[in-house]
Scaffold this active site. Structure first.
Site, PDB file in Angstrom:
ATOM      1  N   ASP A 230      31.072 -12.619  20.235  1.00 47.26           N
ATOM      2  CA  ASP A 230      30.496 -13.703  21.039  1.00 47.26           C
ATOM      3  C   ASP A 230      29.704 -13.184  22.238  1.00 47.26           C
ATOM      4  OD1 ASP A 230      31.895 -15.560  19.375  1.00 47.26           O
ATOM      5  OD2 ASP A 230      33.698 -15.118  20.524  1.00 47.26           O
TER       6      ASP A 230
ATOM      7  N   LYS B  32      24.843 -12.111  20.315  1.00 48.78           N
ATOM      8  CA  LYS B  32      24.032 -11.313  19.368  1.00 48.78           C
ATOM      9  C   LYS B  32      23.007 -12.170  18.635  1.00 48.78           C
ATOM     10  CE  LYS B  32      27.704  -9.851  17.272  1.00 48.78           C
ATOM     11  NZ  LYS B  32      28.720 -10.350  18.208  1.00 48.78           N
TER      12      LYS B  32
ATOM     13  N   GLY C 129      30.144 -16.402  14.291  1.00 48.98           N
ATOM     14  CA  GLY C 129      29.416 -17.599  14.698  1.00 48.98           C
ATOM     15  C   GLY C 129      28.229 -17.174  15.524  1.00 48.98           C
ATOM     16  N   HIS C 130      27.038 -17.388  14.995  1.00 49.64           N
ATOM     17  CA  HIS C 130      25.844 -16.978  15.727  1.00 49.64           C
ATOM     18  C   HIS C 130      25.013 -18.197  16.097  1.00 49.64           C
ATOM     19  CE1 HIS C 130      25.948 -12.594  14.091  1.00 49.64           C
ATOM     20  NE2 HIS C 130      26.903 -12.867  14.929  1.00 49.64           N
TER      21      HIS C 130
ATOM     22  N   GLN D 250      30.851  -9.971  15.049  1.00 52.67           N
ATOM     23  CA  GLN D 250      32.012  -9.694  15.908  1.00 52.67           C
ATOM     24  C   GLN D 250      31.645  -8.662  16.987  1.00 52.67           C
ATOM     25  OE1 GLN D 250      32.898  -9.621  12.232  1.00 52.67           O
ATOM     26  NE2 GLN D 250      33.119 -11.804  12.514  1.00 52.67           N
TER      27      GLN D 250
HETATM   28  P1  IMP Z   1      39.420 -13.013  11.409  1.00 55.08           P
HETATM   29  O1  IMP Z   1      38.152 -12.227  11.481  1.00 55.08           O
HETATM   30  O2  IMP Z   1      39.198 -14.474  11.121  1.00 55.08           O
HETATM   31  O3  IMP Z   1      40.436 -12.392  10.509  1.00 55.08           O
HETATM   32  O4  IMP Z   1      40.077 -12.993  12.878  1.00 55.08           O
HETATM   33  C1  IMP Z   1      40.567 -11.784  13.458  1.00 55.08           C
HETATM   34  C2  IMP Z   1      40.313 -11.768  14.957  1.00 55.08           C
HETATM   35  O5  IMP Z   1      38.919 -11.619  15.206  1.00 55.08           O
HETATM   36  C3  IMP Z   1      40.736 -13.037  15.680  1.00 55.08           C
HETATM   37  O6  IMP Z   1      41.201 -12.693  16.970  1.00 55.08           O
HETATM   38  C4  IMP Z   1      39.453 -13.826  15.760  1.00 55.08           C
HETATM   39  O7  IMP Z   1      39.464 -14.756  16.787  1.00 55.08           O
HETATM   40  C5  IMP Z   1      38.440 -12.708  15.993  1.00 55.08           C
HETATM   41  N1  IMP Z   1      37.084 -13.005  15.524  1.00 55.08           N
HETATM   42  C6  IMP Z   1      36.658 -13.030  14.264  1.00 55.08           C
HETATM   43  N2  IMP Z   1      35.337 -13.293  14.215  1.00 55.08           N
HETATM   44  C7  IMP Z   1      34.910 -13.408  15.476  1.00 55.08           C
HETATM   45  C8  IMP Z   1      33.632 -13.641  16.086  1.00 55.08           C
HETATM   46  O8  IMP Z   1      32.591 -13.774  15.442  1.00 55.08           O
HETATM   47  N3  IMP Z   1      33.620 -13.687  17.438  1.00 55.08           N
HETATM   48  C9  IMP Z   1      34.737 -13.505  18.173  1.00 55.08           C
HETATM   49  N4  IMP Z   1      35.936 -13.278  17.662  1.00 55.08           N
HETATM   50  C10 IMP Z   1      36.035 -13.231  16.327  1.00 55.08           C
END
Ligand code: IMP
Length: 433
Positions: free
Chosen positions: A13, A16, A40-41, A222
């Site tokens: 977040d 990007k 989420g972009h 991420q």
């Molecule tokens: P997962 O990727 O859904 O398995 O989540 C694993 C961890 O990564 C959690 O703490 C999520 O909140 C975090 N996470 C996954 N994708 C994003 C992103 O795009 N932005 C911020 N945090 C993320």
């Protein structure tokens, strides 16, 4: 310059999406190489906001070639929704999907939920989109790939074999199976049909583009602190999201990468569990959350907020080989009297400037700050005017803050973002000609 990678230096977040959209103007191709619809972009074009989970952000530029590489895990339903969303605005995407990318099925989401429930204090606070279970199946060779989805017989045979195993696993974790096998087979066969026109062996196309010295932009997801190897394990995501993942997740050699742009938000935020040394649980944290709109693009969850943590940004610069930094959301810090940067941690009377592998220890680290003067709270119109002037238009304290970040991580600043729109950008270095 040809191959440019954009990665997040913090906990995701970082903004990007906006940075990718900005550079995408001059890119011939935008490629995603990791993650899934956990990402989420947000891209804002002429006041209209597009929120993507899977689609490379370059898709908002009409006709731009956008590619989903083999390292991505694809939820076909979500991807088709994003395609439809773009089509409605006359932006029929020029999309390519790797046939080697893995497919997320409903049982992956069921497992994500069930696994989180059994993990207790070790849960990551996932997005529950089935990302982790899908990558687990990929590594365990239980995965079903896009290529399999394109062939009804292969899909049938694999699903018949895999489904009962997944059903047992979900039961073992005390979870609930949401979708029956036949329903999955019918629905996903149809979804596969719809995606067929976009599917191919994109590796050759990407490599051909780099051979021809075309501008290829690799869009990270991420942030480094969520990387499966280099992040705060087990509180991160389930794949590599660092620059090296471009090579495996898109099928290109490291020799094809010319620049790595690390995106760093002017402060810290994260969703999910795990230690966050600079977290602010006071009114400043709340102010940043509200002003910065720090609520998850994917899940809507309020993000945890805090001061910038330069120890983690430094680490990210090191392992990603960051050649230039894009600072985002500098405007959000306006109106705070004193701004802090964490430059090291304190633990058992020692000063530490590295991240420990053990999160239990990391949770005990206390941030050591440098304090700087803040700047006034400017209106969005005032920030827009500044973006036309450039760095010299910034309040002197804001300029000093940006320079401080660059000095600490010994990497030049390529861009400063002071608002959500394309125009709210100060570009210090042109990466694509
Ligand atoms: P997962 O990727 O859904 O398995 O989540 C694993 C961890 O990564 C959690 O703490 C999520 O909140 C975090 N996470 C996954 N994708 C994003 C992103 O795009 N932005 C911020 N945090 C993320």
């Amino acid at each position: 310059m040809v191959g440019i990678v954009i990665i997040g230096t913090q906990w995701g977040d970082e903004g990007k999406g906006k940075v990718v959209d900005y550079y995408a103007e001059k890119a011939d191709m935008v490629v995603r190489f990791s993650g899934g619809n956990n990402a989420g972009h947000t891209v804002v074009v002429k006041g209209k906001s597009y929120k993507f989970n899977l689609m490379p952000s370059g898709a908002v530029r009409k006709g731009k070639r956008v590619i989903i590489g083999n390292g991505v895990v694809v939820d076909p339903k979500r991807l088709l929704e994003e395609i439809e969303l773009l089509k409605k605005d006359g932006l029929d995407p020029n999309l390519g999907i790797s046939e080697r990318a893995h497919v997320i099925f409903p049982y992956h989401r069921d497992l994500d939920e069930a696994e989180e429930n059994v993990k207790g204090k070790f849960k990551a606070g996932t997005t529950k989109r089935g990302i982790g279970p899908c990558y687990s199946d990929k590594a365990g060779r239980f995965g079903i790939r896009i290529a399999d989805l394109m062939d009804r017989n292969v899909f049938r045979e694999k699903l018949d074999f895999i489904f009962p195993i997944k059903e047992d696993q979900i039961k073992l974790y005390g979870g609930n199976l949401s979708t029956k096998k036949e329903e999955i087979f019918e629905n996903y066969s149809k979804l596969g049909e719809k995606l067929k026109q976009y599917v191919g062996d994109v590796v050759f196309e990407i490599n051909d583009a780099t051979e021809k010295r075309k501008n290829v932009l690799f869009e990270g997801t991420q942030g480094t602190m969520l990387d499966i190897d280099h992040g705060v394990y087990p509180f991160g995501t389930s794949c590599n999201v660092t620059a090296g993942a471009v090579c495996t997740g898109a099928g290109v050699s490291p020799t094809k990468i010319d620049e790595v742009i690390g995106v760093a938000k002017a402060y810290t935020s994260r969703v999910g569990e795990g230690p966050l040394p600079t977290e602010l649980k006071d009114e400043i944290g709340e102010r940043i959350r509200k002003k910065g709109g720090e609520f998850g693009t994917t899940t809507g969850r309020p993000r945890r907020t805090g001061w910038i943590d330069m120890v983690t940004v430094n680490y990210s610069c090191l392992i990603n080989g960051v050649t230039g930094i894009a600072i985002t959301k500098l405007d959000v810090l306006g109106g705070i009297e004193k701004i802090r940067l964490c430059t090291s941690y304190g633990f058992e009377s020692k000063i530490i400037d590295k991240l420990p592998a053990n999160p239990e220890i990391f949770a005990k680290y206390t941030p050591i700050y440098e304090e700087m003067d803040g700047w006034e709270d400017l209106s969005s119109e005032e920030w827009s005017k500044i973006s036309k002037i450039g760095m010299s238009g910034l309040p002197k304290e804001a300029k000093a803050y940006v320079e401080k970040i660059s000095k600490i991580c010994k990497v030049p600043i390529y861009m400063v973002s002071i608002g959500p729109g394309r125009e709210d950008t100060i570009e210090l270095k042109k990466v694509f000609q």
